[in-house]
Design a protein around this motif. Structure first.
Motif, PDB file in Angstrom:
ATOM      1  N   UNK A 140     -12.646  -4.666  -7.681  1.00 31.00           N
ATOM      2  CA  UNK A 140     -12.430  -5.235  -6.359  1.00 31.00           C
ATOM      3  C   UNK A 140     -11.091  -4.757  -5.832  1.00 31.00           C
ATOM      4  N   UNK A 141     -11.013  -4.650  -4.554  1.00 31.36           N
ATOM      5  CA  UNK A 141      -9.780  -4.198  -3.907  1.00 31.36           C
ATOM      6  C   UNK A 141      -9.713  -4.841  -2.536  1.00 31.36           C
ATOM      7  N   UNK A 142      -8.530  -4.985  -2.062  1.00 30.73           N
ATOM      8  CA  UNK A 142      -8.328  -5.581  -0.753  1.00 30.73           C
ATOM      9  C   UNK A 142      -7.771  -4.519   0.190  1.00 30.73           C
ATOM     10  N   UNK A 143      -8.475  -4.390   1.274  1.00 37.64           N
ATOM     11  CA  UNK A 143      -8.014  -3.462   2.310  1.00 37.64           C
ATOM     12  C   UNK A 143      -7.166  -4.262   3.282  1.00 37.64           C
ATOM     13  N   UNK A 144      -6.001  -3.775   3.522  1.00 37.54           N
ATOM     14  CA  UNK A 144      -5.035  -4.538   4.333  1.00 37.54           C
ATOM     15  C   UNK A 144      -4.502  -3.670   5.465  1.00 37.54           C
ATOM     16  N   UNK A 145      -4.301  -4.362   6.581  1.00 38.34           N
ATOM     17  CA  UNK A 145      -3.607  -3.741   7.704  1.00 38.34           C
ATOM     18  C   UNK A 145      -2.935  -4.856   8.479  1.00 38.34           C
ATOM     19  N   UNK A 146      -1.897  -4.512   9.153  1.00 33.38           N
ATOM     20  CA  UNK A 146      -1.156  -5.495   9.942  1.00 33.38           C
ATOM     21  C   UNK A 146      -1.141  -5.082  11.389  1.00 33.38           C
TER      22      UNK A 146
END
Lengths: 321, 170
Positions: free
Chosen positions: A286-292
């Protein structure tokens, strides 16, 4: 009487055609003047000739095939999405069992809700009107850590606050394939979705006779923030964050249960503030894709933007074989 | 005459050839006479009879198994002759057969069997009905017509004959 008639006929015949041997030769010649195909082909092997009714028979057969296709069509096609009433608890948007992502480009949360309803899960009414569908009483749980930014995900959830649970988008494999295993959510991630969830409902009870392969690319938009999606190895996850107030940072993998779960293919930001990235599910985990997205004020201000003002985009991706 | 090829259990090509020769020798002149009596055209009758025998020869493995292959040949010859007679009548625009070209034996047959004012098909029906006393159903089968049609032909033939007799009586 018949003898007299027979005798008279024979007498006439002898007078008309007296030479029997000549007549026999003529018969032999006439018998040899048969079509070539009759001589070449034995009776049982003779090729079929087009019959006068062949066209009508062919038309009837074609009509029957078309009628059968029309009648079987509704059985082959997936069930039509039905509108789902508001739900309580954790709003869970379920991708169709055929593996269609609920957040297809242009559909947004409404599309996610529509594609989830084929599961036909009964949902109790709830004052917290959330368009997410496919609720399961057992699916309720604590809001995910990233749910603070969930309200903007769905129009129906506009009235909700950050305390509302984020929708969980689950892209399940086709019904003919092995059911997904429960995926371990990363620490602080959204509520894990039971694997059996996608196996319930009419779609799971009556799998399509023609399984549709899972899409090779799943597109995530801003509406999917805070969700968890299940993908298979090899599938591509496209993150398309549209322009709006503020500017997006380039989507990246923030947390990962193992190295190389998601492989970044391409990505970047645009001048209008939008961002884009394309990941490939490389290995299990599992991985979390992040953006702000920084507010517009931050973009014009020289001072550093406070962390609370940022609007993060987090989507947990669970990759299974 | 009764030629039954169905009683032969094993039919080789040589046997079939012998059977056909036997049927041909027995029935050829009678078939020619029948067709001549039907159409009144002798050349047409000879050609039609030979064509019918040729067709029987081509499919003798089936025709030879019939109880009366000569009647099958007679029916085929009659139909061929009637078709030819119709075609010739259309070409020459003649109404019926010119009795002036009829030979004496055919004229005698027509008068004796009341065939003068009948159509060729009606003549064929009457002749096949009277020939060997074939019942209406069998004549209908032989001619490829329904039984009602054959009965109608027979009835019309008798009526025409009666009317002809009344006209000639005074």
């Amino acid at each position: 009487v018949s003898r007299d008639l027979e005798r008279e006929l024979e007498a006439i015949g002898r007078r008309v055609s007296p030479r029997l041997d000549h007549a026999r030769s003529a018969v032999t010649r006439a018998a040899e003047q048969v079509p070539e195909e009759r001589r070449l082909w034995p009776w049982s092997m003779r090729p079929l000739r087009p019959r006068p009714m062949a066209g009508a028979v062919a038309s009837l057969a074609a009509g029957a095939v078309i009628a059968a296709a029309v009648m079987l069509g509704p059985l082959v096609r997936p069930a039509t999405p039905a509108p789902a009433p508001p739900t309580s608890g954790a709003p869970v948007a379920m991708a169709s069992d055929l593996g269609q992502p609920t957040t297809a480009p242009g559909t947004g949360p409404a599309g996610a809700a529509g594609s989830a309803s084929p599961l036909g899960e009964p949902s109790p009414p709830s004052p917290a009107a959330t368009p997410a569908v496919g609720p399961d009483p057992g699916m309720t749980g604590p809001p995910p850590a990233s749910a603070a930014s969930a309200p903007s995900a769905a129009p129906g959830a506009a009235g909700g606050g950050p305390d509302q649970a984020a929708p969980i988008v689950t892209a399940s494999p086709p019904p003919t394939e092995a059911p997904p295993t429960p995926a371990a959510s990363p620490p602080g991630g959204p509520t894990p979705t039971p694997a059996t969830w996608s196996q319930r409902g009419p779609a799971a009870e009556a799998p399509s006779p023609t399984p549709t392969p899972a899409p090779t690319r799943i597109t995530l938009t801003e509406a999917d923030r805070g969700t968890t999606i299940h993908v298979r190895r090899g599938q591509q996850i496209e993150v398309d964050l549209s322009a709006g107030p503020g500017a997006w940072t380039e989507p990246a993998v923030r947390q990962s249960s193992a190295a190389g779960v998601l492989r970044l293919g391409s990505g970047g930001t645009r001048s209008d503030g939008s961002a884009h990235a394309l990941f490939t599910a490389a290995s299990d985990g599992s991985a979390t894709v992040h953006a702000d997205r920084a507010p517009a004020a931050c973009a014009t201000s020289a001072a550093p933007c406070p962390a609370a003002a940022a609007q993060p985009f987090d989507v947990t991706v669970v990759v299974t074989g | 005459m009764s030629i039954s090829a169905a009683a032969i259990p094993m039919r080789t090509e040589a046997v079939e050839e012998v059977e056909f020769e036997h049927v041909f020798a027995e029935a050829y002149h009678r078939v020619v006479g029948l067709v001549t009596a039907v159409t009144g055209d002798e050349s047409l009758a000879e050609d039609a009879a030979q064509e019918a025998f040729a067709r029987a020869y081509q499919r003798w493995n089936r025709v030879g198994r019939l109880d009366r292959p000569d009647l099958w040949i007679a029916r085929v010859a009659s139909r061929i002759a009637i078709d030819g007679w119709r075609k010739r009548r259309r070409e020459t625009a003649l109404e019926g057969t010119d009795r002036g070209h009829l030979s004496d034996d055919v004229q005698r047959l027509w008068v004796r069997w009341q065939l003068e004012r009948l159509s060729p098909m009606q003549r064929a029906t009457v002749l096949l009905h009277c020939w060997e006393g074939r019942p209406v159903a069998e004549v209908a089968t032989l001619l490829g017509r329904s039984q009602a049609t054959v009965r109608t032909h027979l009835l019309l033939g008798r009526r025409r004959f009666r009317g002809f007799v009344r006209e000639e009586a005074p």
